[in-house]
Enzyme design. Structure first.
Site, PDB file in Angstrom:
ATOM      1  N   LYS A  41       5.583   0.718   8.032  1.00 45.59           N
ATOM      2  CA  LYS A  41       6.695  -0.233   7.990  1.00 45.59           C
ATOM      3  C   LYS A  41       7.948   0.409   8.602  1.00 45.59           C
ATOM      4  CE  LYS A  41       5.086  -1.960   3.488  1.00 45.59           C
ATOM      5  NZ  LYS A  41       5.367  -1.967   2.042  1.00 45.59           N
ATOM      6  N   ARG A  90       2.739  -8.230 -10.076  1.00 46.23           N
ATOM      7  CA  ARG A  90       3.649  -9.352 -10.314  1.00 46.23           C
ATOM      8  C   ARG A  90       2.898 -10.672 -10.474  1.00 46.23           C
ATOM      9  NH1 ARG A  90       7.077  -7.606  -5.219  1.00 46.23           N
ATOM     10  NH2 ARG A  90       4.911  -7.355  -4.648  1.00 46.23           N
ATOM     11  N   SER A 128      11.497  -5.571  -2.843  1.00 51.54           N
ATOM     12  CA  SER A 128      12.524  -4.918  -2.012  1.00 51.54           C
ATOM     13  C   SER A 128      12.903  -5.825  -0.849  1.00 51.54           C
ATOM     14  CB  SER A 128      11.995  -3.581  -1.486  1.00 51.54           C
ATOM     15  OG  SER A 128      11.685  -2.716  -2.542  1.00 51.54           O
TER      16      SER A 128
HETATM   17  O1  PNS Z   1       5.506  -0.115  -2.211  1.00 52.27           O
HETATM   18  P1  PNS Z   1       4.262  -0.250  -1.352  1.00 52.27           P
HETATM   19  O2  PNS Z   1       4.653  -0.186   0.115  1.00 52.27           O
HETATM   20  O3  PNS Z   1       3.468  -1.467  -1.685  1.00 52.27           O
HETATM   21  O4  PNS Z   1       3.346   1.041  -1.674  1.00 52.27           O
HETATM   22  C1  PNS Z   1       2.095   1.217  -1.037  1.00 52.27           C
HETATM   23  C2  PNS Z   1       1.477   2.601  -1.370  1.00 52.27           C
HETATM   24  C3  PNS Z   1       2.459   3.722  -1.078  1.00 52.27           C
HETATM   25  C4  PNS Z   1       1.125   2.645  -2.830  1.00 52.27           C
HETATM   26  C5  PNS Z   1       0.189   2.722  -0.494  1.00 52.27           C
HETATM   27  O5  PNS Z   1       0.514   2.412   0.830  1.00 52.27           O
HETATM   28  C6  PNS Z   1      -0.437   4.106  -0.520  1.00 52.27           C
HETATM   29  O6  PNS Z   1      -0.974   4.515  -1.514  1.00 52.27           O
HETATM   30  N1  PNS Z   1      -0.341   4.829   0.619  1.00 52.27           N
HETATM   31  C7  PNS Z   1      -0.878   6.176   0.760  1.00 52.27           C
HETATM   32  C8  PNS Z   1      -2.083   6.233   1.694  1.00 52.27           C
HETATM   33  C9  PNS Z   1      -3.381   6.139   0.925  1.00 52.27           C
HETATM   34  O7  PNS Z   1      -3.639   6.900   0.014  1.00 52.27           O
HETATM   35  N2  PNS Z   1      -4.231   5.166   1.285  1.00 52.27           N
HETATM   36  C10 PNS Z   1      -5.531   4.977   0.676  1.00 52.27           C
HETATM   37  C11 PNS Z   1      -5.461   4.089  -0.556  1.00 52.27           C
HETATM   38  S1  PNS Z   1      -5.589   2.418  -0.070  1.00 52.27           S
END
Ligand code: PNS
Length: 159
Positions: A41, A90, A128
C-alpha cells in the site's frame, strides 16, 4: 508468560485499534503492536511516524510495546517468542480474508495461534481509510481517533 502480537498497517491508528490493544493488554502478559514495513500500500504516514503516533497513545500501557516488522509475520513471532496473533474482526466481511491468513500462518508455523477479537460495536464502521477520508474533507475525527492525534492527522490529510 504469554506474548501476543497485534499486527497491522496502523496508517494511522484509530480508536478501533486502541480498543483491541487495550482489551488484549488485559488478557496477555505482553502485547507487541507490530507495524508492517513492507506493505504494497502507499502509506500516508511513514513507519516511524506510525510508531510515534502509537507510542503517544500507548504510553500508559506498561505491557504494550510498539515496533516495526518486515517479512513474514510468523518469522517475527518466532523471533519474539510470541504465542498468539490478535486480529480485530469488525464484520463478517473481514472474516473470510482473516480466516485465510490465520490458516496460512498456521501452515507456516504450527505454534501460531490466531485469536479473533470482535471489535466493540461503536467502532464497527471504523478504519484508517475512513479516518483519512473524513479528515481530507475537513470532517470531525472526534471519537474516531485519540484527541491528541486529531491535529496531526488533519494536517497530513488536508487537501
Ligand atoms: O492493517 P492491515 O494492513 O490489514 O494488516 C495486514 C497484516 C500486516 C496483518 C498482513 O498484511 C501481514 O501479516 N503481513 C505480513 C506478511 C505475511 O506474513 N503474510 C503471510 C500471512 S497471509
Amino acid at each position: 508468560m504469554i506474548t501476543a502480537v497485534y499486527p497491522g498497517s496502523f496508517d494511522p491508528c484509530t480508536n478501533g485499534h486502541l480498543d483491541i490493544i487495550e482489551r488484549s493488554s488485559k488478557l496477555f502478559d505482553r502485547v507487541i503492536v507490530s507495524v508492517l514495513t513492507n506493505s504494497s500500500k502507499h502509506p500516508t504516514f511513514t513507519v516511524d511516524e506510525r510508531i510515534e503516533l502509537l507510542n503517544i497513545v500507548l504510553k500508559d500501557y506498561p505491557n504494550v510495546s510498539v515496533c516495526a516488522f518486515s517479512g513474514l509475520l510468523v518469522d517475527f513471532m518466532k523471533k519474539e517468542n510470541a504465542d498468539v496473533l490478535i486480529k480485530g474482526i469488525r464484520a463478517v466481511s473481514d472474516y473470510e480474508y482473516e480466516f485465510q491468513m490465520a490458516l496460512t500462518n498456521k501452515a507456516l508455523y504450527t505454534d501460531a495461534e490466531t485469536l479473533f477479537m470482535p471489535t466493540s460495536k461503536e467502532y464497527m464502521f471504523l478504519s484508517s481509510s475512513i479516518v483519512k477520508e473524513i479528515a481530507s474533507y475537513g470532517g470531525s475525527l472526534k471519537g474516531l481517533v485519540p484527541d491528541e492525534l486529531i491535529p496531526i492527522i488533519n494536517k497530513r490529510c488536508a487537501r
